[in-house]
Design an enzyme around this catalytic site. Structure first.
Site, mmCIF file in Angstrom:
data_model
loop_
_atom_site.group_PDB
_atom_site.id
_atom_site.type_symbol
_atom_site.label_atom_id
_atom_site.label_comp_id
_atom_site.label_asym_id
_atom_site.label_seq_id
_atom_site.Cartn_x
_atom_site.Cartn_y
_atom_site.Cartn_z
ATOM 1 N N TYR A 1 106.653 25.360 -9.102
ATOM 2 C CA TYR A 1 105.975 26.601 -8.711
ATOM 3 C C TYR A 1 106.949 27.415 -7.868
ATOM 4 O O TYR A 1 107.585 26.880 -6.955
ATOM 5 C CB TYR A 1 104.719 26.285 -7.906
ATOM 6 C CG TYR A 1 104.003 27.495 -7.327
ATOM 7 C CD1 TYR A 1 103.979 27.718 -5.948
ATOM 8 C CD2 TYR A 1 103.356 28.412 -8.140
ATOM 9 C CE1 TYR A 1 103.321 28.828 -5.407
ATOM 10 C CE2 TYR A 1 102.695 29.524 -7.605
ATOM 11 C CZ TYR A 1 102.686 29.721 -6.241
ATOM 12 O OH TYR A 1 102.052 30.821 -5.707
ATOM 13 N N ASP B 1 115.389 27.071 -5.990
ATOM 14 C CA ASP B 1 114.246 27.490 -5.176
ATOM 15 C C ASP B 1 114.033 26.424 -4.096
ATOM 16 O O ASP B 1 113.419 25.391 -4.346
ATOM 17 C CB ASP B 1 113.002 27.647 -6.058
ATOM 18 C CG ASP B 1 111.789 28.027 -5.212
ATOM 19 O OD1 ASP B 1 110.725 28.287 -5.808
ATOM 20 O OD2 ASP B 1 111.905 28.034 -3.969
ATOM 21 N N LYS C 1 109.257 29.253 4.382
ATOM 22 C CA LYS C 1 108.577 28.229 5.171
ATOM 23 C C LYS C 1 109.308 27.894 6.490
ATOM 24 O O LYS C 1 109.119 28.579 7.492
ATOM 25 C CB LYS C 1 108.355 26.997 4.305
ATOM 26 C CG LYS C 1 107.441 27.301 3.079
ATOM 27 C CD LYS C 1 107.243 26.101 2.215
ATOM 28 C CE LYS C 1 106.551 26.445 0.913
ATOM 29 N NZ LYS C 1 105.084 26.587 1.057
#
Ligand code: KE4
Length: 434
Positions: free
Chosen positions: A148, A243, A271
């Site tokens: 994702y 990613d 994050k």
């Protein structure tokens, strides 16, 4: 009254929330739809804990899906945020903090020669994809099932019917045209990747991958898989995008690329670099990044990009994770957790298939006999058993990710006593599940 009885504050808040917000949440996974039941509305958090609207304390293994790596409400992070906020929240003009953040990211992740700050992981990957397409003049991209990368249209796609057939949308509102250039391949399948590049490598703009996958539970890439990806991208002039929004600064100080010794062309981060506030980034080789507006033709922008208060939280977090022994301690906690949970299952005398895995400060729990290495392997895990375990542990005051296909996270504040308390709860739960 329990935390989920109809007259509980969680239940009342959830009912109210659904009147004004779709599903009652601002991000779907929070709605507990995969595990069922009433989401917990969190009132406050401190260190490894948070408390719900009914005052129940949980050991938190989500950590805001990765950002809370130094523990919730760390005094130094809170102080940095308070001091920054007192100087103004946002200016729409450059600040020194953004320069300091960019310099720190470039220092800690050597493959990043230049970086652009954005406000979410989705923006980071979406911008990296646009840059790869702009730099190569090619349209086709490769992603992997189970990975994702946020909710940009061309990434909300599932595998086509055949190896060389392009993807189909996984979301309403995404036109076929928006995903017709997206190929979805199998994670850790080297042969398939080689076949696709042999067939159309010179038309591939980029490959985007989670080098340690955390969105199909925890699944680690094989070194062969990432090495083949790097070799093939170099050979065909395609851009390799790592990613690392989730695994960056989570699996180690230099992220997965340092762990595997593979140098991507672009990296997406998020994050941890915001420490819980909205900071994400994309960056890489200078000759690629120079193609970004305002000096290049690839456009990207953001009102709150590099927000000074968010950057203050991120800079303080990046300072704290560089303290001596930080990752040794973080990894040891995650390892103690997965070992303790497996021992709990064995000591409970249950024959329920269960195993667990960890890398750095992230972990995976699998209701199966072996740790999966592929999306299909993860999907074969017993989701019903996971949901049963999830709710029983929630009742014990331990909050794991509310979905069988999510990874979990420890913070530096999850010390051995916290982990031991978790394992003891798990033993009671496994005994009841037997
Ligand atoms: P955001 O747009 O949610 O900041 O980041 C998207 C993203 C990009 N890349 C990776 C590897 C990610 O894990 C994410 C977001 N991760 C999810 C956790 N499964 C965030 C939780 C949520 O969607 O609420």
């Amino acid at each position: 009254m329990t935390s989920t009885s109809p007259d509980s504050n969680n239940a009342k808040l959830f009912a109210r929330a659904q009147l004004t917000t779709p599903g009652g949440v601002n991000s779907p996974v929070r709605a507990f739809r995969s595990v069922g039941g009433t989401p917990r509305f969190i009132e406050r958090a401190q260190g490894p804990y948070f408390w719900d609207a009914d005052g129940k304390r949980y050991i938190d293994y989500i950590g805001s899906w990765g950002p809370a790596i130094v523990g919730h409400a760390h005094p130094q992070v809170v102080q940095a945020v308070q001091e920054a906020a007192a100087r103004g929240l946002s200016f729409g003009a450059p600040t020194e903090g953004e320069v300091l953040m960019a310099e720190e990211i470039c220092r800690l992740v050597p493959s990043i020669e230049q970086v652009r700050l954005v406000s979410s992981g989705t923006e980071a990957t979406m911008s990296a994809l646009r840059l790869a397409r702009g730099a190569t003049g090619r349209d086709k991209i490769i992603k992997f099932e189970g990975c994702y990368h946020g909710h940009a249209d061309s990434l909300l796609v599932k595998a086509g019917s055949g190896l060389l057939t392009f993807g189909n949308p996984t979301s309403g509102g995404v036109p076929e045209d928006f995903v017709k250039h997206t190929l979805v391949l199998d994670y850790n399948n080297v042969e398939q990747l080689e076949q696709v590049f042999a067939a159309m490598g010179d038309s591939i703009a980029c490959v985007i991958v989670e080098p340690v996958a955390g969105n199909m539970n925890l699944i680690k890439a094989s070194a062969e898989f990432l090495t083949a990806m790097r070799t093939l991208c170099t050979k065909h002039g395609s851009v390799l995008i790592f990613d690392e929004v989730m695994c960056g600064f989570r699996v180690g100080l230099g992220g997965a690329q340092a762990l595997y010794g593979i140098t991507p062309d672009l990296t997406a981060l998020g994050k941890v670099i915001g420490g819980g506030l909205p900071v994400a980034a994309f960056g890489g080789r200078k000759e690629l990044m120079q193609k970004m507006a305002p000096i290049g033709a690839v456009y990207q922008a953001g009102t709150l990009s590099g927000n000074p208060v968010a950057v203050a939280a991120g800079l303080t977090t990046l300072k704290l994770i560089q303290e001596p022994g930080f990752y040794d301690k973080l990894s040891a906690s995650a390892t103690q957790l997965v070992t303790g949970l497996q021992q709990a299952a064995q000591e409970a005398g249950t024959d329920i298939p269960f195993c667990a895995d960890a890398i750095g400060g992230m972990f995976g729990l699998y209701f199966d006999r072996q740790i999966p290495a592929t999306y299909a392997g993860m999907m074969a895990c017993d989701k019903t058993r996971f949901n049963q375990f999830f709710h029983a542990m929630l009742d014990e005051g331990v909050y794991f990710a509310p979905a069988a296909f999510e990874a979990g996270f420890v913070s530096i504040q999850h010390d051995s006593a916290v982990i031991a308390e978790t394992a003891a709860a798990a033993k009671r739960v496994f005994a009841r599940m037997a």
